[in-house]
Design an enzyme around this catalytic site. Structure first.
Site, mmCIF file in Angstrom:
data_model
loop_
_atom_site.group_PDB
_atom_site.id
_atom_site.type_symbol
_atom_site.label_atom_id
_atom_site.label_comp_id
_atom_site.label_asym_id
_atom_site.label_seq_id
_atom_site.Cartn_x
_atom_site.Cartn_y
_atom_site.Cartn_z
ATOM 1 N N LYS A 1 17.489 26.302 -18.147
ATOM 2 C CA LYS A 1 18.225 25.019 -17.671
ATOM 3 C C LYS A 1 18.875 25.240 -16.111
ATOM 4 C CE LYS A 1 19.907 24.013 -22.472
ATOM 5 N NZ LYS A 1 20.896 24.076 -23.269
ATOM 6 N N GLN B 1 26.971 26.127 -24.062
ATOM 7 C CA GLN B 1 25.639 26.632 -24.768
ATOM 8 C C GLN B 1 26.262 27.100 -26.256
ATOM 9 O OE1 GLN B 1 22.365 26.288 -23.895
ATOM 10 N NE2 GLN B 1 21.835 26.876 -26.034
ATOM 11 N N ASP C 1 25.350 16.652 -23.087
ATOM 12 C CA ASP C 1 25.104 17.207 -24.227
ATOM 13 C C ASP C 1 24.786 15.907 -25.329
ATOM 14 O OD1 ASP C 1 23.507 19.654 -24.875
ATOM 15 O OD2 ASP C 1 25.395 20.685 -24.643
HETATM 16 N N1 GUN Z 1 22.313 25.268 -28.972
HETATM 17 C C1 GUN Z 1 21.142 24.809 -29.571
HETATM 18 N N2 GUN Z 1 20.917 23.537 -29.060
HETATM 19 C C2 GUN Z 1 21.427 23.288 -28.068
HETATM 20 C C3 GUN Z 1 21.941 22.233 -27.194
HETATM 21 O O1 GUN Z 1 20.905 21.140 -27.113
HETATM 22 N N3 GUN Z 1 22.908 22.175 -26.193
HETATM 23 C C4 GUN Z 1 23.880 23.094 -26.275
HETATM 24 N N4 GUN Z 1 24.947 23.084 -25.456
HETATM 25 N N5 GUN Z 1 23.844 24.314 -27.183
HETATM 26 C C5 GUN Z 1 22.749 24.437 -28.022
#
Ligand code: GUN
Length: 298
Positions: free
Chosen positions: A54, A98, A121
């Site tokens: 990211k 995350q 998100d």
């Molecule tokens: N963990 C697994 N998928 C995601 C996601 O799309 N966003 C976040 N923040 N954590 C995750």
């Protein structure tokens, strides 16, 4: 007719290059640089990989980004402090924590702390509620990415029977809610089933489009599907592989080798849905920076 391999790399690259161009205009015309804050707690190896990708995507697009990597034993209140700081920082348009978080940190509390207008998100209940009632808002990245894949490959969902396997807040619930909306690239008949339902083949065999997000390696085999189905495999499972230098390989929730020959189209793992999640995160961050989502309607 031969099966279509849905290539998430191609679709995500096309979305990312569009965002890159639009970011140049946003900078030139309005002096706005999209900014994303990324918070990682602990040493989950998969989470580290995701956060790094990211951050790299931000650099590639010319976004501003900050990454905080905090130790596993960090207190919940410290995590909330970081979010508060970013909520009040004009350079930051998106905040991503995350998941999963360590057990002593309440994920819902953390999610609720993020301003809905910076929740790229799409996990905040306000954004989730907006999705359900069809108001503008941030859509969760993986479900939004699935819709983009279907669009790109001209796979019509209107009136089709979509069966979603999995009921997570991150994928199952939001993709179901996106696809049954009375809207373009939606309007599907949606069934949600899950592993608490015993033998779910009686549902999955009826799917025109099967979306699987349960986190069980190769769970869906050829006996779960009818001929000509579109299969979207959201699973990313690490399984031991002595032949690989890493000691593991990635497999989906779908047994690709047995399911692909019966499918009209299918996503591989890796290289299917995975790349779309990051592309849509960048898209949401761009939307937040450019102010394109109207939060005044509530
Ligand atoms: N963990 C697994 N998928 C995601 C996601 O799309 N966003 C976040 N923040 N954590 C995750």
């Amino acid at each position: 007719m031969s099966m279509i391999l849905i290539d998430g790399k191609i679709v995500s690259n096309s979305i990312l290059s569009r965002i890159k161009e639009e970011t140049k205009s946003l900078k030139a015309n309005r002096r706005i640089v999209p900014g994303l804050a990324l918070l990682l707690v602990g040493d989950n190896p998969a989470s580290k990989v995701y956060v790094n990708s990211k951050k790299k995507a931000c650099e590639e697009l010319g976004f501003y980004s900050v990454v905080e990597h905090l130790p596993n034993d960090i207190s919940e209140s410290k995590v909330l402090e970081y979010i508060d700081k970013w909520n009040n920082d004009d350079r930051i348009h998106g905040i991503l924590v995350q998941l999963p978080l360590p057990k002593h940190i309440n994920e819902l509390k953390v999610t609720l702390k993020i301003l809905p207008s910076k929740d790229v998100d799409g996990f905040h209940p306000e954004n989730f509620g907006r999705l359900v009632i069809g108001l503008p808002g941030f859509r969760p990245c993986t479900p939004a990415g699935i819709v983009e894949l279907l669009k790109y490959y001209n796979i019509d969902t209107s009136g089709k029977h979509v069966v979603v396997v999995g009921r997570s807040n991150i994928v199952g619930k939001p993709i179901a809610n996106l696809l049954y909306q009375k809207a373009p690239y939606a309007n599907a008949i949606v069934t949600i089933c899950h592993t608490g339902g015993g033998d779910i083949r009686k549902y999955t065999q009826q799917a025109d489009i099967l979306i699987v997000a349960i986190g069980r390696p190769k769970f869906i085999t050829s006996d779960f599907i009818k001929e000509g189905v579109v299969v979207i495999d959201v699973g990313i499972n690490r399984v031991e592989d002595p032949k690989s230098s890493k000691g593991y390989k990635l497999v989906g929730d779908v047994d690709f080798d047995s399911v692909a020959p019966k499918s009209y189209a299918i996503t591989p793992v890796p290289g299917g849905v995975g790349p779309m999640t990051i592309a849509m995160l960048m898209y949401n961050t761009f939307l937040s920076a450019s102010g394109e989502i109207d939060y005044s309607s509530l």
